[in-house]
Design a protein around this motif. Structure first.
Motif, short mmCIF file in Angstrom:
data_model
loop_
_atom_site.label_atom_id
_atom_site.label_comp_id
_atom_site.label_asym_id
_atom_site.label_seq_id
_atom_site.Cartn_x
_atom_site.Cartn_y
_atom_site.Cartn_z
N LEU A 1 0.85 -1.18 0.00
CA LEU A 1 0.00 0.00 0.00
C LEU A 1 0.89 1.23 0.00
CD1 LEU A 1 -2.63 -0.94 2.75
CD2 LEU A 1 -2.93 -1.13 0.29
N ILE A 2 0.42 2.29 -0.62
CA ILE A 2 1.12 3.57 -0.57
C ILE A 2 0.26 4.52 0.25
CG2 ILE A 2 0.15 4.27 -2.80
CD1 ILE A 2 2.77 5.92 -3.18
N ILE A 3 0.81 4.97 1.39
CA ILE A 3 0.09 5.84 2.32
C ILE A 3 0.35 7.29 1.91
CG2 ILE A 3 -0.33 6.41 4.73
CD1 ILE A 3 -0.85 3.50 4.01
N ARG A 4 -0.73 8.01 1.60
CA ARG A 4 -0.60 9.41 1.17
C ARG A 4 -1.00 10.39 2.28
NH1 ARG A 4 0.29 9.02 -4.21
NH2 ARG A 4 -0.53 7.18 -5.28
N GLY A 5 -1.77 9.93 3.25
CA GLY A 5 -2.19 10.82 4.32
C GLY A 5 -2.60 10.02 5.55
N ILE A 6 -2.47 10.64 6.73
CA ILE A 6 -2.82 9.99 7.99
C ILE A 6 -3.73 10.93 8.78
CG2 ILE A 6 -0.70 8.65 8.07
CD1 ILE A 6 0.39 10.67 10.09
N PRO A 7 -4.48 10.42 9.76
CA PRO A 7 -5.33 11.30 10.56
C PRO A 7 -4.53 12.40 11.22
CG PRO A 7 -5.92 9.01 10.92
CD PRO A 7 -4.69 9.00 10.08
N ALA A 8 -5.11 13.60 11.24
CA ALA A 8 -4.37 14.77 11.72
C ALA A 8 -4.16 14.76 13.22
CB ALA A 8 -5.11 16.04 11.30
N ASP A 9 -5.01 14.06 13.96
CA ASP A 9 -4.94 14.15 15.42
C ASP A 9 -4.24 12.96 16.06
OD1 ASP A 9 -6.86 12.38 14.66
OD2 ASP A 9 -8.28 12.89 16.24
N LEU A 10 -3.62 12.08 15.28
CA LEU A 10 -2.93 10.94 15.86
C LEU A 10 -1.55 11.36 16.38
CD1 LEU A 10 -3.66 7.91 13.51
CD2 LEU A 10 -4.60 8.38 15.76
N PRO A 11 -1.04 10.65 17.40
CA PRO A 11 0.31 10.97 17.90
C PRO A 11 1.35 10.79 16.81
CG PRO A 11 -0.85 9.47 19.38
CD PRO A 11 -1.66 9.55 18.14
N GLU A 12 2.46 11.51 16.95
CA GLU A 12 3.52 11.42 15.96
C GLU A 12 4.19 10.05 16.03
OE1 GLU A 12 6.29 14.55 16.24
OE2 GLU A 12 4.83 16.16 15.96
N GLU A 13 4.15 9.33 14.93
CA GLU A 13 4.77 8.01 14.85
C GLU A 13 4.89 7.64 13.38
OE1 GLU A 13 4.28 3.56 16.86
OE2 GLU A 13 3.02 5.23 17.47
N SER A 14 5.67 6.64 13.08
CA SER A 14 5.87 6.25 11.69
C SER A 14 4.57 5.75 11.09
CB SER A 14 6.95 5.16 11.60
OG SER A 14 6.48 3.93 12.12
N GLU A 15 4.39 6.02 9.81
CA GLU A 15 3.16 5.62 9.13
C GLU A 15 3.00 4.10 9.13
OE1 GLU A 15 5.48 7.56 7.89
OE2 GLU A 15 4.55 9.54 7.96
N GLN A 16 4.13 3.40 9.04
CA GLN A 16 4.08 1.93 9.06
C GLN A 16 3.50 1.44 10.38
OE1 GLN A 16 5.66 -0.28 6.62
NE2 GLN A 16 5.00 -2.11 7.70
N ASP A 17 3.97 1.97 11.49
CA ASP A 17 3.48 1.54 12.80
C ASP A 17 2.01 1.90 12.99
OD1 ASP A 17 5.95 0.53 13.39
OD2 ASP A 17 6.60 2.24 14.59
N LEU A 18 1.62 3.10 12.57
CA LEU A 18 0.23 3.51 12.72
C LEU A 18 -0.70 2.59 11.94
CD1 LEU A 18 0.48 7.40 12.51
CD2 LEU A 18 -0.08 6.04 14.52
N PHE A 19 -0.34 2.30 10.70
CA PHE A 19 -1.21 1.47 9.88
C PHE A 19 -1.21 0.03 10.37
CE2 PHE A 19 -3.29 0.04 6.03
CZ PHE A 19 -4.03 1.16 5.66
N GLU A 20 -0.08 -0.46 10.85
CA GLU A 20 -0.04 -1.81 11.40
C GLU A 20 -0.92 -1.92 12.65
OE1 GLU A 20 4.00 -2.84 12.08
OE2 GLU A 20 4.42 -3.32 9.97
N GLU A 21 -0.89 -0.90 13.49
CA GLU A 21 -1.74 -0.92 14.67
C GLU A 21 -3.21 -0.87 14.27
OE1 GLU A 21 -1.02 1.27 18.11
OE2 GLU A 21 1.15 1.29 17.92
N LEU A 22 -3.53 -0.11 13.23
CA LEU A 22 -4.90 -0.06 12.74
C LEU A 22 -5.35 -1.43 12.27
CD1 LEU A 22 -7.44 1.51 11.82
CD2 LEU A 22 -6.26 1.92 9.65
N VAL A 23 -4.51 -2.12 11.52
CA VAL A 23 -4.85 -3.46 11.04
C VAL A 23 -5.02 -4.42 12.21
CG1 VAL A 23 -4.00 -5.42 9.70
CG2 VAL A 23 -3.75 -3.11 8.80
N GLU A 24 -4.16 -4.31 13.21
CA GLU A 24 -4.27 -5.18 14.38
C GLU A 24 -5.62 -4.96 15.08
OE1 GLU A 24 -3.19 -8.01 17.23
OE2 GLU A 24 -2.38 -7.54 15.24
N GLN A 25 -6.05 -3.72 15.19
CA GLN A 25 -7.34 -3.45 15.82
C GLN A 25 -8.50 -3.92 14.95
OE1 GLN A 25 -7.53 -2.55 19.00
NE2 GLN A 25 -5.32 -2.78 18.79
N LEU A 26 -8.34 -3.87 13.64
CA LEU A 26 -9.37 -4.42 12.75
C LEU A 26 -9.53 -5.91 12.98
CD1 LEU A 26 -8.56 -2.57 9.40
CD2 LEU A 26 -10.59 -2.27 10.80
#
Length: 628
Positions: free
Chosen positions: A530-555
């Motif tokens: 996947l190519i990530i072009r944007g992330i939620p504006a109010d999330l804590p600062e962290e790498s896009e890979q980690d944020l998306f992986e955590e999202l998938v884990e919660q899914l």
């Protein structure tokens, strides 16, 4: 009054359906059982063909030994097996299957067609069964091995069929079973086709090649070999380097005598070996094989045969942890200390003429001056203590408030809340209502260990769980985003490409609308990328890979809750996950904002899961504590 008999023997068709309830839970269960049978038949190549995630068709084709006409018919009988002959054989099991329930259970809830032939005969056998009833048995020309088709799973049990999830979810479970068996047997070739699309084509080879073929070429650089041999067990396999640990689970595999197992105790041994090298909440990759005498284990404790008992779990735990620690050390995965170096190189101590290190005394300038003034005999300095607080005199009110807050407590002015009380009822047990009102405008606030907020109220102390408060706030924010589909997105200056497993990609595609509603902007980019072009504006600062992986884990976790709809479950999971990041030191402005947002929520007293956010300690309660 005459007696009469009420106990009767169940027909085989009903008994098989009851057994199927334990053995065949979903299409993935069928795939697992049939793949294990193919492995036991010494197949060199196995082909899996699916339609509609196994609802319409599950076909397994292998080039194993095949079955005779009599064995083909007997294989569909309950408790018919070639693996054991007597009770002692249960403690010498080396095969994947042994109970003789799988085919009988599958044939009870599906339309099954079997074609099989042995190498020393010219014609094979064709058997068609529907709901445990044999429709056809006749000789047929076919290749050596077994070709078994399972069509219309649960066709005669519509209630069970209705409980199946969506195709992407069922396909993800099938992929999990397929990958486990493919990893356990790298010497066997596997292929998987779904709706005429090739998903995997795995050639026979070594374990490292199988891992790379399943998870991608980028895994080649992160694998470290692990091996430990003892008289009790042998451990071998591969672990991932700590820097490649992910936020998502699912890439941790234990195999005992080539059988996949789930064992939280052994998992803890691996995590303990990685202690200090991976971040909290991250999960390292590992594929570990344990070879042990079957007499030391019991695998007959669960219908799915994924649980196991060792006769000496502590020894296995110690050996597994030692093996992983050894691999971490050999491959220089953990940080090391060079004891030859001077660890005080930034502030080295002077060396005397005998090459001995002279201790260096560090003290403030004003203390050194004072010591000189009294001839070096003073043990304390009471005349210059006020210099510690230079700069705090004659400060404005905001500076005094900030200084006071840094020391623990602050009394500050804040927006006045409406003079009204809020009645909140528990969602768990519907207890009697209790009045919870916001702290007063001039209340003293105190943050305790970056975890709790204390506030003085009229009749005592209010304790607020900081993490739980953020969980409530984030839940309502995410729930609103998913309902209105208006999550704010922050565009990335440089788009980030991430790689996920095939099953995770399927899950993302199914929930694409929900993910975009949260503020993520992404597109598919090649196979399993996947190519990530944007992330939620109010999330804590962290790498896009980690944020998306955590999202998938919660899914993944949110799909396990059948009682909640998708937006509700996803909102709860994300709020619970990301609230952990807010357990940090807050400024007094941030504390006020937190309290404002909490008491503006629909239920400031409890988290979405029902846990308490606020606890009131009345003066009477405090008095009883000290008197007790």
């Amino acid at each position: 009054m005459p007696s009469f008999d009420i106990i009767q023997l169940l027909p085989d068709s009903i008994a098989n359906q009851i057994a199927a309830g334990e053995v065949v839970q979903r299409p993935a269960s069928v795939v697992k059982e049939l793949l294990e049978n193919a492995i036991d038949a010494k197949a060199g190549n196995i082909q899996v063909i699916l339609r509609e995630a196994g609802r319409t068709l599950i076909q397994i084709i292998d080039d194993g030994t095949g079955m005779s006409e009599t064995d083909a018919r007997m294989s569909f009988e309950r408790h018919a097996t070639s693996k054991i002959r007597q009770s002692e054989d249960l403690f010498r099991i080396r095969t994947m299957g042994f109970r003789g329930e799988a085919l009988a259970s599958i044939a009870a809830v599906a339309q099954v067609e079997l074609r099989t032939r042995q190498a020393d005969v010219e014609l094979g056998t064709l058997i068609r069964i529907e709901g445990s009833e044999i429709k056809t048995q006749e000789p047929v020309a076919c290749i050596v091995g077994t070709n078994l088709s399972v069509k219309n799973l649960f066709f005669n049990v519509p209630a069970r069929r209705n409980f199946l999830k969506s195709n992407p979810v069922e396909m993800r479970h099938i992929l999990d079973e397929f990958q486990r068996i493919a990893l356990a047997h790298p010497e066997v070739g596997f292929s998987l086709n779904h709706n005429d699309t090739e998903v995997f084509n795995l050639l026979p080879g070594k374990l490292v090649r199988r891992i790379v073929d399943i998870y991608g070429r980028n895994y080649r650089e992160q694998l470290a070999f692990c091996q430990e041999d003892t008289s009790y067990i042998s451990v071998r396999g591969y672990i991932g380097k700590p820097e490649f640990a992910k936020k998502t689970r699912g890439e941790q595999f234990f195999f005992v005598n080539d059988r996949f197992i789930k064992h939280s105790y052994m998992h803890h041994a691996v995590i303990s070996a990685f202690d200090g090298t991976i971040a909290e909440g991250s999960h390292p990759f590992y594929v570990l094989f344990i070879e042990i005498d079957p007499s030391h284990i019991d695998i007959n404790i669960h219908p799915t045969k994924t649980e196991i008992k060792f006769d000496d779990e502590r020894s296995v735990y110690a050996i597994v942890m030692a093996a992983v620690k050894k691999a971490v050390g050999v491959y220089n995965l953990s940080q090391s200390i060079d004891f030859e170096d001077n660890i005080n190189f930034l502030n080295p101590s002077p060396i005397d003429q005998n090459h001995n290190m002279v201790p260096r005394t560090v003290m403030p300038d004003w203390a050194a001056q004072s010591k000189k003034s009294d001839g070096g005999t003073s043990r304390s300095n009471l005349t210059n203590w006020n210099k510690l607080f230079e700069g705090l005199q004659n400060t404005d009110s905001s500076s005094r408030e900030l200084a006071a807050f840094e020391m623990g407590a602050t009394t500050v002015s804040r927006p006045v809340y409406q003079e009204q009380s809020m009645t909140v009822a528990s969602k768990i047990n519907r207890m009697a209502s209790e009045v919870i009102s916001a702290p007063e405008s001039d209340a003293v606030l105190f943050q305790l260990h970056n975890r709790y907020i204390l506030s003085q109220v009229k009749d005592g102390i209010m304790l607020i769980d900081q993490k739980a408060a953020y969980e409530r706030i984030l839940y309502e924010r995410y729930r609103k985003m998913l309902t209105n589909r208006n999550g704010a997105c922050q565009q990335l200056l440089f788009p980030k490409t991430i790689r996920l497993t095939y099953s995770d990609i399927q899950l993302v595609n199914e929930t694409r609308k929900e993910i975009r509603s949260l503020g993520f902007e992404f597109d598919e980019f090649g196979t399993n990328e996947l190519i990530i072009r944007g992330i939620p504006a109010d999330l804590p600062e962290e790498s896009e890979q980690d944020l998306f992986e955590e999202l998938v884990e919660q899914l993944k976790q949110s799909y396990s809750d059948l009682k909640l709809n998708k937006p509700e479950s996803l909102s709860r999971s994300l709020a619970r996950r990301f609230s952990v990041r807010y357990a940090v030191k807050l400024s007094f402005v941030e504390i006020h904002t937190l309290i404002d947002q909490l008491f503006a929520s629909t239920d400031p007293n409890r988290t979405p899961g029902g846990e308490s956010i606020i606890v009131l300690l009345t003066m009477d309660k405090l008095s009883s504590i000290f008197k007790g």
